[in-house]
Scaffold this motif. Structure first.
Motif, mmCIF file in Angstrom:
data_model
loop_
_atom_site.group_PDB
_atom_site.id
_atom_site.type_symbol
_atom_site.label_atom_id
_atom_site.label_comp_id
_atom_site.label_asym_id
_atom_site.label_seq_id
_atom_site.Cartn_x
_atom_site.Cartn_y
_atom_site.Cartn_z
ATOM 1 N N ASP A 176 0.820 -1.214 0.000
ATOM 2 C CA ASP A 176 0.000 0.000 0.000
ATOM 3 C C ASP A 176 0.854 1.265 0.000
ATOM 4 O O ASP A 176 0.406 2.332 0.422
ATOM 5 C CB ASP A 176 -0.943 0.007 1.214
ATOM 6 C CG ASP A 176 -0.182 -0.018 2.532
ATOM 7 O OD1 ASP A 176 1.059 -0.103 2.507
ATOM 8 O OD2 ASP A 176 -0.844 0.050 3.590
ATOM 9 N N ILE A 177 2.081 1.171 -0.503
ATOM 10 C CA ILE A 177 2.978 2.331 -0.481
ATOM 11 C C ILE A 177 2.663 3.319 -1.604
ATOM 12 O O ILE A 177 2.897 4.521 -1.475
ATOM 13 C CB ILE A 177 4.458 1.892 -0.576
ATOM 14 C CG1 ILE A 177 4.707 1.077 -1.851
ATOM 15 C CG2 ILE A 177 4.855 1.107 0.665
ATOM 16 C CD1 ILE A 177 6.174 0.739 -2.074
ATOM 17 N N TYR A 178 2.119 2.810 -2.732
ATOM 18 C CA TYR A 178 1.830 3.697 -3.860
ATOM 19 C C TYR A 178 0.361 4.112 -3.851
ATOM 20 O O TYR A 178 0.037 5.285 -4.015
ATOM 21 C CB TYR A 178 2.177 2.998 -5.176
ATOM 22 C CG TYR A 178 2.250 3.937 -6.358
ATOM 23 C CD1 TYR A 178 3.314 4.830 -6.488
ATOM 24 C CD2 TYR A 178 1.270 3.933 -7.347
ATOM 25 C CE1 TYR A 178 3.390 5.698 -7.561
ATOM 26 C CE2 TYR A 178 1.345 4.794 -8.427
ATOM 27 C CZ TYR A 178 2.405 5.677 -8.527
ATOM 28 O OH TYR A 178 2.482 6.544 -9.598
ATOM 29 N N CYS B 2 -16.759 2.592 -19.199
ATOM 30 C CA CYS B 2 -15.330 2.308 -19.082
ATOM 31 C C CYS B 2 -14.941 2.205 -17.617
ATOM 32 O O CYS B 2 -15.438 2.955 -16.769
ATOM 33 C CB CYS B 2 -14.509 3.399 -19.760
ATOM 34 S SG CYS B 2 -14.662 3.391 -21.548
ATOM 35 N N THR B 3 -14.038 1.300 -17.346
ATOM 36 C CA THR B 3 -13.571 1.101 -15.980
ATOM 37 C C THR B 3 -12.524 2.131 -15.623
ATOM 38 O O THR B 3 -11.591 2.406 -16.401
ATOM 39 C CB THR B 3 -12.971 -0.300 -15.819
ATOM 40 O OG1 THR B 3 -13.955 -1.273 -16.161
ATOM 41 C CG2 THR B 3 -12.493 -0.528 -14.396
ATOM 42 N N VAL B 4 -12.652 2.725 -14.469
ATOM 43 C CA VAL B 4 -11.645 3.639 -13.931
ATOM 44 C C VAL B 4 -11.366 3.245 -12.492
ATOM 45 O O VAL B 4 -12.178 2.581 -11.840
ATOM 46 C CB VAL B 4 -12.101 5.118 -13.997
ATOM 47 C CG1 VAL B 4 -12.253 5.580 -15.426
ATOM 48 C CG2 VAL B 4 -13.403 5.312 -13.226
ATOM 49 N N LEU B 5 -10.206 3.648 -12.006
ATOM 50 C CA LEU B 5 -9.826 3.364 -10.632
ATOM 51 C C LEU B 5 -9.914 4.629 -9.793
ATOM 52 O O LEU B 5 -9.309 5.655 -10.136
ATOM 53 C CB LEU B 5 -8.402 2.800 -10.573
ATOM 54 C CG LEU B 5 -8.208 1.340 -10.984
ATOM 55 C CD1 LEU B 5 -6.732 0.982 -10.922
ATOM 56 C CD2 LEU B 5 -9.026 0.408 -10.102
ATOM 57 N N ASN B 6 -10.659 4.568 -8.709
ATOM 58 C CA ASN B 6 -10.638 5.640 -7.718
ATOM 59 C C ASN B 6 -9.564 5.284 -6.695
ATOM 60 O O ASN B 6 -9.660 4.258 -6.022
ATOM 61 C CB ASN B 6 -11.999 5.785 -7.044
ATOM 62 C CG ASN B 6 -13.036 6.340 -7.997
ATOM 63 O OD1 ASN B 6 -12.716 7.139 -8.870
ATOM 64 N ND2 ASN B 6 -14.287 5.906 -7.849
ATOM 65 N N LYS B 7 -8.530 6.133 -6.621
ATOM 66 C CA LYS B 7 -7.340 5.775 -5.847
ATOM 67 C C LYS B 7 -7.130 6.732 -4.674
ATOM 68 O O LYS B 7 -7.380 7.928 -4.790
ATOM 69 C CB LYS B 7 -6.103 5.819 -6.747
ATOM 70 C CG LYS B 7 -6.173 4.846 -7.928
ATOM 71 C CD LYS B 7 -5.356 5.325 -9.115
ATOM 72 C CE LYS B 7 -5.989 6.510 -9.777
ATOM 73 N NZ LYS B 7 -5.429 6.817 -11.110
ATOM 74 N N GLU B 8 -6.643 6.157 -3.605
ATOM 75 C CA GLU B 8 -6.157 6.958 -2.479
ATOM 76 C C GLU B 8 -4.640 6.780 -2.454
ATOM 77 O O GLU B 8 -4.136 5.685 -2.266
ATOM 78 C CB GLU B 8 -6.766 6.488 -1.160
ATOM 79 C CG GLU B 8 -6.301 7.321 0.028
ATOM 80 C CD GLU B 8 -6.845 6.800 1.353
ATOM 81 O OE1 GLU B 8 -6.475 7.352 2.405
ATOM 82 O OE2 GLU B 8 -7.625 5.814 1.323
ATOM 83 N N TYR B 9 -3.937 7.887 -2.668
ATOM 84 C CA TYR B 9 -2.492 7.814 -2.835
ATOM 85 C C TYR B 9 -1.791 7.450 -1.533
ATOM 86 O O TYR B 9 -2.167 7.903 -0.442
ATOM 87 C CB TYR B 9 -1.937 9.135 -3.354
ATOM 88 C CG TYR B 9 -2.416 9.475 -4.744
ATOM 89 C CD1 TYR B 9 -2.571 8.479 -5.704
ATOM 90 C CD2 TYR B 9 -2.716 10.789 -5.099
ATOM 91 C CE1 TYR B 9 -3.005 8.780 -6.983
ATOM 92 C CE2 TYR B 9 -3.145 11.100 -6.379
ATOM 93 C CZ TYR B 9 -3.290 10.092 -7.316
ATOM 94 O OH TYR B 9 -3.723 10.392 -8.577
ATOM 95 N N GLY B 10 -0.718 6.647 -1.697
ATOM 96 C CA GLY B 10 0.099 6.273 -0.556
ATOM 97 C C GLY B 10 1.284 7.211 -0.380
ATOM 98 O O GLY B 10 1.459 8.172 -1.135
ATOM 99 N N THR B 11 2.115 6.908 0.617
ATOM 100 C CA THR B 11 3.241 7.794 0.946
ATOM 101 C C THR B 11 4.315 7.823 -0.140
ATOM 102 O O THR B 11 5.068 8.793 -0.244
ATOM 103 C CB THR B 11 3.884 7.342 2.272
ATOM 104 O OG1 THR B 11 4.245 5.951 2.174
ATOM 105 C CG2 THR B 11 2.909 7.526 3.423
ATOM 106 N N TRP B 12 4.413 6.785 -0.962
ATOM 107 C CA TRP B 12 5.451 6.715 -1.990
ATOM 108 C C TRP B 12 4.958 7.170 -3.366
ATOM 109 O O TRP B 12 5.698 7.073 -4.339
ATOM 110 C CB TRP B 12 5.984 5.282 -2.089
ATOM 111 C CG TRP B 12 6.905 4.898 -0.968
ATOM 112 C CD1 TRP B 12 6.751 5.165 0.363
ATOM 113 C CD2 TRP B 12 8.134 4.181 -1.077
ATOM 114 N NE1 TRP B 12 7.774 4.673 1.090
ATOM 115 C CE2 TRP B 12 8.655 4.043 0.229
ATOM 116 C CE3 TRP B 12 8.846 3.622 -2.123
ATOM 117 C CZ2 TRP B 12 9.854 3.393 0.495
ATOM 118 C CZ3 TRP B 12 10.038 2.968 -1.871
ATOM 119 C CH2 TRP B 12 10.536 2.855 -0.573
#
Length: 327
Positions: free
Chosen positions: A131-133, A145-155
């Motif tokens: 879960d670093i990225y 279309c598929t998309v990713l909802n992302k929560e950014y990690g520390t790296w």
């Protein structure tokens, strides 16, 4: 005081559920066409352009696969594929610019850049394992279309710093050759500037605007096209120079025994008329290797007003030695 960055969400709206997928597929096909065009048109292949072209294809395949993915595992795999191309693309682009600008660099520089690129790719490809990225990802659908909802990690900042370093390096190099006028043609400079700035502009927009469509897929193809045009123009200029050098080499030849540089064949049914039916002259006082195979007829009239006597065959005083006389 905490200042939150304002981000806008842009959703591509279309009547069909797979509009964006079609766009990604079309862009992938265009990137393949550009690569094939390079392989066919450019004689001397550049390993870094091949790397760039392949990276653009891989990026767009990843974007297409993400848009068509059905579950989180497929979406993460597609993301890894797109990062595989995206990480090595700026490296190839930087080395291409260095080579076009004829800037020398140590042979270990590509090796060092390759190692850094591999490390950055491993970080960017870690979602699903670490879960670093991305701390977390969720699957979402926009216009089919598929998309990713992302929560950014520390790296996550590692990749951003990586891209910024390449972009800054490219800008410095292009500005340097522009100010010092190290490029022969301003067109080359404009093409390189366009290839660099279009990616920077699209990338910066992506940081400020939450776009469901990956416009970098388009900018990568445009940049590749600009660089391909530069290669094509350099090759065309080189072909002209080589042609002129070959001609100069021919004119500078001093060997009287050289044969068949200039060949004239005149058949039996040909009749030549004029002040001199056949006139052999020199270029820069040299006319070695002239071969005339004459079987026809010559009609000429004496010119009483001429300062010199005309002849049926006139060598213009260039005949030094007759090596062979036919019947």
């Amino acid at each position: 005081m905490v200042i939150e960055r304002l981000k806008w969400r842009i959703i591509v709206i279309g009547s069909k559920a797979t509009n964006m997928s079609y766009i990604y597929i079309a862009i992938t096909i265009i990137s393949i066409i550009l690569f094939v065009s390079y392989c066919i048109m450019i004689h001397e292949k550049e390993i870094w352009f091949i790397m760039l072209a392949v990276a653009v294809i891989i990026v767009n395949i990843g974007y297409t696969a993400l848009a068509l993915s059905k579950n989180i595992e497929e979406a993460l795999l597609a993301t890894r594929i797109s990062y595989l191309g995206a990480v090595f693309l700026p490296m190839a682009m930087l080395l291409i610019i260095l080579n076009i600008c004829k800037i020398k660099y140590h042979k270990l520089v590509p090796v060092a850049l390759l190692i850094v690129s591999i490390v950055v790719f491993l970080v960017a490809a870690s979602p699903g394992y670490l879960d670093i990225y991305y701390k977390s990802v969720e699957l979402d659908k926009y216009n089919g279309c598929t998309v990713l909802n992302k929560e950014y990690g520390t790296w996550h900042g590692v990749y951003l710093i990586y891209l910024m370093m390449y972009f800054v390096s490219m800008v410095i190099i292009v500005m340097n050759i522009t100010l010092n006028r190290k490029m022969k043609s301003i067109i080359y400079v404009n093409m390189l500037v366009g290839a660099v700035l279009i990616n920077i502009g699209v990338w910066l927009c992506g940081q400020l605007v939450d776009m469901e469509f990956e416009f970098l897929s388009v900018s990568y193809v445009i940049s590749e096209f600009f660089i391909l045009c530069v290669y094509f123009m350099i090759q065309a200029e080189s072909d002209v120079v080589n042609s002129l050098e070959d001609k100069n080499s021919l004119l500078e030849n001093h060997n009287i025994y050289d044969k068949e540089y200039s060949i004239v064949n005149i058949g039996e049914d040909v009749t030549l008329e004029g002040w001199a039916g056949l006139f052999i002259t020199h270029s820069n006082k040299k006319s070695y290797g002239v071969k005339v195979d004459f079987s026809g007829k010559i009609k000429y009239e004496l010119d009483k007003n001429a300062n010199i006597n005309n002849k049926a065959i006139n060598t213009n005083n260039t005949l030094k030695e007759i090596m062979e006389i036919g019947s």
